[in-house]
Design an enzyme around this catalytic site. Structure first.
Site, PDB file in Angstrom:
ATOM      1  N   ASP A 228       4.806  -1.669  -7.487  1.00 34.96           N
ATOM      2  CA  ASP A 228       4.436  -2.837  -6.697  1.00 34.96           C
ATOM      3  C   ASP A 228       4.378  -4.036  -7.645  1.00 34.96           C
ATOM      4  O   ASP A 228       3.840  -3.940  -8.747  1.00 34.96           O
ATOM      5  CB  ASP A 228       3.068  -2.582  -6.051  1.00 34.96           C
ATOM      6  CG  ASP A 228       2.581  -3.749  -5.216  1.00 34.96           C
ATOM      7  OD1 ASP A 228       3.311  -4.753  -5.112  1.00 34.96           O
ATOM      8  OD2 ASP A 228       1.473  -3.662  -4.678  1.00 34.96           O
TER       9      ASP A 228
ATOM     10  N   ASP B 191       3.254   4.324   1.239  1.00 36.85           N
ATOM     11  CA  ASP B 191       2.250   4.652   0.225  1.00 36.85           C
ATOM     12  C   ASP B 191       0.891   4.250   0.756  1.00 36.85           C
ATOM     13  O   ASP B 191       0.773   3.347   1.586  1.00 36.85           O
ATOM     14  CB  ASP B 191       2.520   3.905  -1.091  1.00 36.85           C
ATOM     15  CG  ASP B 191       2.057   2.452  -1.022  1.00 36.85           C
ATOM     16  OD1 ASP B 191       0.951   2.155  -1.497  1.00 36.85           O
ATOM     17  OD2 ASP B 191       2.793   1.615  -0.454  1.00 36.85           O
TER      18      ASP B 191
END
Length: 386
Positions: A103, A281
């Site tokens: 990320d 996720d």
């Protein structure tokens, strides 16, 4: 078994979908430098170069995770990108060896709002560790992720809250597109594509359908190898969250992976798979484990409860997970009340395997052609138990 056709992409992702339709639930295969990822897939979260309470070998052999997630912002602060670069990248540094998605740190623009200032150049943070100033712009986000050596990197984006006005969300969309172009330029300079790595764009737009479409279309024009649905589960209701995902997946290309960031519950995952989402996720499985909660097909169990004191049945005898079959509810409850760390380890492995296995089951039923019927039954059973 239903016949299937392959929808080929100009990237390293192939969609294997029912011959009757290329819409709705689909399964695919993402080919990455560190391994192959079948989709739909759930990615355990390893924010700090570790999935809390687990060993990498357990992630491989017990959880059977095809890919895990790391975080640019946190890893850049500690231990620092150069430490990880010199170790050969994040996958090698943590002795994982498999694919990693990172990320970009954009979510910290949202979650650390009291510690940052944002403009078109990027974000200036006050580190939550020691207060020193950190600058994160598109170029920096790419440089860090290049050092981490992730198989899939994410563009830096601006994540508005669910309560932001249409003007604020439109500003976030415009800045997200601006940064996406800068990220792509930096990614090409880093030679990420030449090494088989992927850079995904992140769609924003909040609760406004027209802004979701605008963001998606602008990112599609930039031609990323994959796209994420960002800015969901940031204060809106479940119904609103699912609506935003549906708006976005309908616009995104069918021949590229679609990743919904930071969500969700088992039933939410199945509903989003039904909308054509491929990757997910969430910290929920491991966080719930640390609070004594176990996910099952019949709902969640609070193992702290008195009723499990003499319940010697296994956590889930139907699971293929070692810890789910071999440890009793009574024993796990004892560990929780004795404050033994093994309780969190057992429940983390169980919960992560549950989420990963759920996506494996979804894939099987997509291939068999009965996903919609199966998922409706599964969700009804789970919600009845919950």
């Amino acid at each position: 078994m239903s016949s299937t056709t392959m929808v080929r992409s100009d990237t390293n992702f192939n969609v294997e979908s029912n011959s009757s339709s290329t819409e709705g639930a689909r399964c695919g295969r993402l080919l990455l430098p560190n391994g192959e990822v079948p989709t739909p897939v759930f990615m355990p979260v390893g924010t700090q170069a570790t999935v809390k309470g687990t060993l990498p070998i357990d992630l491989k052999e017990v959880v059977q995770a095809p890919i895990i997630l790391g975080n640019t912002y946190h890893l850049n602060l500690r231990p620092g990108v150069e430490v990880i670069r010199n170790a050969g990248g994040l996958s090698r540094f943590m002795n994982w060896g498999g694919p990693v998605l990172t990320d970009s740190g954009g979510f910290q623009v949202f979650s650390l709002s009291k510690l940052r200032k944002i403009d078109d150049e990027g974000v200036r943070f006050r580190s939550h560790l020691d207060g020193h100033e950190v600058f994160l712009g598109p170029k920096e986000a790419i440089e860090i992720q290049d050092g981490l050596g992730s198989d899939v990197a994410m563009c830096l984006d601006v994540c508005p809250s669910a309560q932001d006005s249409v003007e604020m969300v439109e500003s976030a969309v415009n800045r997200t597109t601006l940064w996406a172009q800068a990220c792509k330029n930096a990614w090409i300079e880093s030679k990420g594509p030449e090494r088989g790595r992927n850079l995904f764009g992140i769609v924003q737009g909040g609760r406004f359908e027209d802004l979701r479409r605008k963001s998606a279309e602008e990112l599609i024009d930039l031609n990323f190898p994959g796209y994420a649905v960002g800015g969901v589960s940031v204060g809106e209701s479940e119904e609103e969250m699912l609506e935003q995902v549906s708006w976005t997946t309908r616009v995104l290309p069918i021949n590229k992976p679609r990743y919904v960031m930071g969500v969700g519950t088992p039933t939410q995952l199945l509903r989003m798979v039904g909308m054509g989402a491929d990757m997910f996720d969430c910290v929920m499985p491991s966080r719930a484990a640390r609070h004594g909660m176990a996910y099952t097909a019949n709902g969640t169990l609070n193992l702290r409860n008195e009723k499990f004191k003499e319940d010697y049945t296994s956590l889930d005898e139907n699971s293929d997970c070692y810890v789910s079959r071999e440890f009793s509810k009574s024993y796990i409850r004892h560990l929780i009340h004795a404050k033994e760390s093994l309780a969190g380890t057992i429940l983390t492995l169980h919960n992560l395997r549950f989420f990963v296995s759920l996506m494996e089951q979804a894939r099987l039923h997509i291939i068999e052609g009965d996903f919609n019927e199966w998922s409706r039954r599964w969700i009804a059973n789970y919600e009845a138990g919950a």
